[in-house]
Structures are given as C-alpha cells and as structure tokens.
Design a protein around this motif. Structure first.
Motif, PDB file in Angstrom:
ATOM      1  N   ILE A  83      40.569  40.506  30.812  1.00  0.00           N
ATOM      2  CA  ILE A  83      40.403  41.676  31.671  1.00  0.00           C
ATOM      3  C   ILE A  83      38.923  41.903  31.950  1.00  0.00           C
ATOM      4  CG2 ILE A  83      42.498  42.756  30.764  1.00  0.00           C
ATOM      5  CD1 ILE A  83      40.695  44.590  29.082  1.00  0.00           C
ATOM      6  N   ILE A 117      40.586  48.844  34.573  1.00  0.00           N
ATOM      7  CA  ILE A 117      40.352  47.425  34.335  1.00  0.00           C
ATOM      8  C   ILE A 117      40.932  46.598  35.484  1.00  0.00           C
ATOM      9  CG2 ILE A 117      40.338  47.629  31.815  1.00  0.00           C
ATOM     10  CD1 ILE A 117      43.252  46.343  31.976  1.00  0.00           C
ATOM     11  N   ASP A 139      46.647  36.846  32.983  1.00  0.00           N
ATOM     12  CA  ASP A 139      47.709  37.367  32.128  1.00  0.00           C
ATOM     13  C   ASP A 139      48.862  36.363  32.130  1.00  0.00           C
ATOM     14  OD1 ASP A 139      49.618  38.742  30.740  1.00  0.00           O
ATOM     15  OD2 ASP A 139      49.485  40.584  31.905  1.00  0.00           O
ATOM     16  N   VAL A 192      42.689  42.908  36.002  1.00  0.00           N
ATOM     17  CA  VAL A 192      43.313  41.832  35.223  1.00  0.00           C
ATOM     18  C   VAL A 192      42.929  40.481  35.832  1.00  0.00           C
ATOM     19  CG1 VAL A 192      45.467  40.822  34.411  1.00  0.00           C
ATOM     20  CG2 VAL A 192      45.232  43.306  34.554  1.00  0.00           C
TER      21      VAL A 192
END
Length: 229
Positions: A2, A77, A82, A79
């Motif tokens: 992140i 945040i 992921d 990303v």
C-alpha cells in the motif's frame, strides 16, 4: 503493498486519531463506543475509570485496564498490490491501523541511525510503498514484519497522481462532532452495561475497604513508623 496518501484536499493532516472503548459488562452486554476524548470533550468512561483507579484497589484497577480506551489511526491509502483481492489494486481506501504501524511511519520520518535518510511516508513523490505483512502471534494479528520499501514516486504520471489525491476520503469528517454520541447518551449506555442503574456510584476508597475488612479479620500487630514498607 500500500501507499499512504497525503492530506486530502482542504485538510491539514494525513491521519486522524480516534479513541474508543470496547468491553463487556458483568451482565454480558457490550459497550462499544467512540470516546469523546477524541475531540477534547469529557467522556463518562474516562471519568469513571479515573474514580476506580484513584481507589488504588487491585480489583478496581484491573477493571480500568479492561475498560481503557484504545487508540486507532485512520489514513487514506492507495492499494499498489493485493494478491488476495486484485480488484482492489489502483483504488483508494480509508485504512484503520494501530500504534505499531504508526511507529513505523514515525521511524521512517525520524530514523534512529545517521546513515538512514528520513522518508515522509505520506509524500506522493519522495515517499515509499509499504509492505503490509500480517501474522498471528498469541491469537492476535501482528504487524512487526511490515516494512517500507525504497523511496520512489507512486506513479510517473502527475495527472494520475492528482486524480488519486482528489479521490481521497475526508479525514476531518471522521472526527466531526456529529460522529460522536452525546455525553448523556454514552453515560446511559455505560450505566446499563455495568448495571449501575442510571447513576455511577463512587467507588469505595481504600480506607473504606480496609475498615470493612478489619471487622472480619483478627488484628495484626502494629508497625512502627521506623519500619520499612
């Protein structure tokens, strides 16, 4: 992976702190509420905990530890990666985190050793991506292995960076007065959870406890003032 984002448009800081309480009363009901101390106001749980702690009785202080407020941080945040949920990549989220991760952010800004360069984790150009590593330790999530990568720009396209910046969620709204219940509402809930029937009784003082105990126990020899505790 992140990336912590800077202060949202029109706001001054890239994170907010929120205190809350989460504990179970003797009757099985739960008290799960934000603390008014977050916004600088008196809070019934903090007041009651202060009364309990002042008695210096072990049982009361154990109850305070159970009922103490907990600190959480919130930031925006982005990303970056992921693997478990690739659909989240490239999106902006509000992220709730605790003291351990905040300490890593602070340490990056003010490193311990002279040969380490400071890194502002919230900077889009000179900040650094953060590897969020979670493992279970003693039944609780542990973030000790999480770490910052080498400083770099989040993206090479300034127009895209501006879009990300403008897509952030407001942090100031999280600590607006309207997000917190009134003192009276919290007091009513606290009394119900702890079985105080609408009024918080003053905890017994140490002296009162000793007097009650002395009635049922044989007297101990007196100790002179010269003796050690």
């Amino acid at each position: 992976v992140i990336r912590f984002l800077p202060s949202p448009d029109g706001e001054d800081v890239p994170f907010v702190r929120i205190f809350d309480h989460g504990f179970q009363g003797p009757g099985g009901q739960w008290y799960i509420e934000k603390s008014l101390t977050t916004i600088g106001k008196a809070d019934p749980v903090s007041e009651y905990n202060s009364q309990l702690w002042a008695t210096k009785l072990q049982a009361n202080q154990d109850q305070v530890r159970k009922q103490k407020r907990k600190l959480s941080y919130y930031s925006n945040i982005y990303v970056v990666k992921d693997p478990a949920h690739p659909e989240n990549e490239g999106k902006v989220f509000l992220f709730k985190y605790g003291k351990k991760i905040f300490e890593k952010i602070s340490s990056a800004l003010k490193p311990e050793f002279e040969d380490e360069s400071p890194t502002d984790a919230f900077d889009l150009w000179t900040g650094a991506n953060f590897k969020l590593k979670v493992r279970m330790a003693d039944g609780y999530p542990n973030y000790d292995k999480s770490e910052f990568m080498s400083p770099s720009a989040l993206l090479d396209d300034d127009d895209e960076l501006e879009k990300i910046w403008k897509s952030q969620h407001s942090l100031s709204e999280l600590v607006a007065d309207k997000e917190f219940k009134s003192y009276d509402a919290l007091k009513t809930r606290l009394d119900k959870v702890l079985g105080l029937n609408g009024e918080t009784p003053a905890p017994k003082t140490t002296v009162e406890q000793i007097k009650e105990k002395a009635k049922s126990e044989p007297k101990m020899p007196e100790i002179s003032e010269d003796d050690d505790d």
